[in-house]
Design a protein around this motif. Structure first.
Motif, PDB file in Angstrom:
ATOM      1  N   LEU A 186       6.697   0.497   9.011  1.00  0.00           N
ATOM      2  CA  LEU A 186       6.839   0.588   7.567  1.00  0.00           C
ATOM      3  C   LEU A 186       7.914   1.609   7.229  1.00  0.00           C
ATOM      4  O   LEU A 186       7.919   2.715   7.784  1.00  0.00           O
ATOM      5  CB  LEU A 186       5.523   1.015   6.919  1.00  0.00           C
ATOM      6  N   ARG A 187       8.804   1.247   6.325  1.00  0.00           N
ATOM      7  CA  ARG A 187       9.877   2.160   5.924  1.00  0.00           C
ATOM      8  C   ARG A 187       9.453   2.909   4.667  1.00  0.00           C
ATOM      9  O   ARG A 187       9.300   2.338   3.598  1.00  0.00           O
ATOM     10  CB  ARG A 187      11.166   1.387   5.662  1.00  0.00           C
ATOM     11  N   GLY A 188       9.245   4.208   4.813  1.00  0.00           N
ATOM     12  CA  GLY A 188       8.815   5.036   3.696  1.00  0.00           C
ATOM     13  C   GLY A 188       9.975   5.703   2.985  1.00  0.00           C
ATOM     14  O   GLY A 188      11.147   5.472   3.320  1.00  0.00           O
ATOM     15  N   ARG A 235      12.551  -6.764  -3.913  1.00  0.00           N
ATOM     16  CA  ARG A 235      13.028  -5.390  -3.876  1.00  0.00           C
ATOM     17  C   ARG A 235      11.955  -4.390  -4.306  1.00  0.00           C
ATOM     18  O   ARG A 235      11.829  -3.320  -3.730  1.00  0.00           O
ATOM     19  CB  ARG A 235      14.269  -5.231  -4.768  1.00  0.00           C
ATOM     20  N   ASP A 236      11.184  -4.725  -5.356  1.00  0.00           N
ATOM     21  CA  ASP A 236      10.162  -3.819  -5.859  1.00  0.00           C
ATOM     22  C   ASP A 236       8.843  -4.130  -5.162  1.00  0.00           C
ATOM     23  O   ASP A 236       8.076  -4.984  -5.588  1.00  0.00           O
ATOM     24  CB  ASP A 236      10.011  -3.961  -7.376  1.00  0.00           C
ATOM     25  N   GLY A 253       0.812  -1.203   0.000  1.00  0.00           N
ATOM     26  CA  GLY A 253       0.000   0.000   0.000  1.00  0.00           C
ATOM     27  C   GLY A 253       0.847   1.256   0.000  1.00  0.00           C
ATOM     28  O   GLY A 253       0.532   2.234  -0.685  1.00  0.00           O
ATOM     29  N   LEU A 254       1.942   1.234   0.763  1.00  0.00           N
ATOM     30  CA  LEU A 254       2.839   2.377   0.794  1.00  0.00           C
ATOM     31  C   LEU A 254       3.486   2.608  -0.566  1.00  0.00           C
ATOM     32  O   LEU A 254       3.627   3.748  -1.034  1.00  0.00           O
ATOM     33  CB  LEU A 254       3.914   2.163   1.865  1.00  0.00           C
ATOM     34  N   ALA A 255       3.870   1.517  -1.229  1.00  0.00           N
ATOM     35  CA  ALA A 255       4.453   1.631  -2.568  1.00  0.00           C
ATOM     36  C   ALA A 255       3.435   2.194  -3.556  1.00  0.00           C
ATOM     37  O   ALA A 255       3.779   2.993  -4.433  1.00  0.00           O
ATOM     38  CB  ALA A 255       4.950   0.269  -3.036  1.00  0.00           C
TER      39      ALA A 255
END
Length: 446
Positions: free
Chosen positions: A369-371, A290-291, A151-153
């Motif tokens: 989560l890492r943004g 990774r993606d 979701g963040l991506a």
């Protein structure tokens, strides 16, 4: 398969477990709040058109979930030929004074309103009238569409400068019965061939489920039946400072979030007159590559871990870092293969809701989560802040979801207001814990 007919995109194991778990209220939905610096000057019509244009690059945002006919396999995703941005966008003027609490109230209404199942499972609310002339975009997605990392991506792809991979074949025709049947047979054949790996996966799954030391969480007021309402509150810290402290004690930013959250819960319980020194925490571990945005869906699994909650903050940080490195670090998601069928069976027997409402296995859930490291923009308005939101259920009255973005660590406390009437105590404790982690020294007080 004829031209322009879609291939069959089945739901994965994690998606099926999430779908089975979506019982009662609030729905299993997650949200991200993008605060736009000076964004109140943006035209809502332009914002809506931009969201629609950039949604074209996220295929799942124009697909709906379809249940296959009986005997033709798992549910699948199909292009929504009737997709219209008007069904997914609304404009709201925030109530005064337009501060964090007022914005979170708008986000609460958005994330707790069930998304219609007959259309793509996402929505966005454009919020104007925030203090300082700011605005916000509140994106809500159903958890079955993606996990937090995916979701963040997806949200990042809504920002300026991101490529929009348009799909000229949209909308593809939905697969017919013959195609669904062929795909189901192929899927079953793959499952049979994978049976030779089953013993090893079962052993691995059992090892993951035995990462914890106790069979039940310590008894406390954290485990009480939860209702339909949620209340959110936010604490922030300097990401660079907290990360430096974590590294100095053998850990990462995730360990610092775990330490601050469990320490805050300990202080809350102590203020309630309860003595609980350890907590059982559910924390997600991702199996993504990774993606993260390449494929949505759920590619994370939860691992229960016993963590210290009492004692000096920095001492607990060192212990927590060791535990996550040597225990959770060994987990690879094999337990999902064991847990998912059990959840789906309980759902079919109409027992899952009871199980969720009465579980005492976990004290709380904590997600980090890492943004993006650098700040993004939307229609040239800088995205000054990103606030994560979730609607965790399961007999847990308090949970946390944290996100790092542009140098700021934001921790959102998720509570049931009927069970947590002392939220200020919790937030004061959380900010105190984060302050120690920012400074890298000091003693826990109180």
């Amino acid at each position: 398969m004829t031209a322009n007919t879609a291939s069959v995109e089945r739901m994965g194991t994690g998606d099926l477990m999430t779908l089975a778990s979506d019982l009662g209220v609030p729905p299993m939905q997650i949200a991200g709040i993008l605060v736009l610096d000076g964004g109140s000057g943006l035209d809502p019509t332009t914002v809506r058109k931009t969201v629609a244009e950039r949604a074209r690059g996220i295929r799942r945002f124009r697909q709906r979930l379809v249940h296959a006919p009986i005997g033709l396999g798992r549910p699948y995703w199909s292009d929504d030929a009737g997709f219209a941005i008007e069904n997914h966008f609304r404009h709201v003027v925030c109530a005064r004074p337009g501060d964090d609490d007022a914005l979170l109230a708008v986000a609460t209404d958005a994330v707790t309103a069930r998304l219609p199942r007959d259309r793509p499972l996402w929505a966005v609310t454009f919020v104007t009238g925030l203090a300082g002339g700011h605005a916000a975009l509140v994106y809500v997605v159903h958890h079955v569409l993606t996990d937090g990392i995916g979701g963040l991506a997806a949200l990042a792809r809504m920002a300026d400068g991101m490529p929009v991979d348009d799909d000229p074949a949209f909308p593809r025709r939905a697969p017919g019965r013959a195609q669904l049947f062929t795909d189901m047979v192929r899927d079953r054949a793959d499952a049979v061939r994978a049976l030779r790996h089953l013993p090893g996966r079962i052993v691995g799954g059992l090892r993951e489920l035995r990462l914890r030391e106790r069979s039940a969480a310590p008894r406390s007021s954290l485990n009480r039946p939860t209702g339909p309402r949620r209340r959110f509150a936010v604490a922030r810290a300097d990401q660079k400072a907290v990360r430096a402290t974590a590294r100095a004690h053998g850990g990462m930013l995730n360990d610092a979030v775990l330490t601050a959250s469990t320490g805050a819960l300990h202080r809350l319980l102590r203020a309630r007159g309860e003595r609980v020194n350890d907590l059982v925490v559910s924390m997600p571990v991702s199996t993504r590559g990774r993606d993260a945005g390449a494929h949505l869906g759920n590619h994370a699994f939860s691992v229960p871990i016993d963590l210290p909650a009492a004692g000096e903050t920095l001492d607990r940080l060192a212990t927590t870092s060791w535990l996550t490195r040597h225990r959770v670090g060994k987990a690879r998601g094999a337990s999902g293969m064991l847990v998912s069928p059990v959840f789906r069976l309980l759902a079919r027997l109409r027992l899952l809701q009871w199980f969720v409402d009465h579980q005492t296995v976990l004290s709380t859930s904590i997600t980090y989560l890492r943004g993006p490291v650098t700040r993004l923009s939307f229609l040239e308005a800088p995205i000054r802040d990103v606030i994560p939101i979730s609607t965790v259920k399961g007999n847990m009255t308090v949970s946390f979801v944290a996100l790092s973005y542009g140098g700021t660590l934001t921790v959102t406390a998720v509570t049931d207001p009927e069970q947590v009437d002392d939220l200020p105590v919790l937030m004061d404790a959380l900010r105190a814990e984060l302050a120690v982690l920012e400074n890298g020294e000091g003693r826990e007080r109180g």
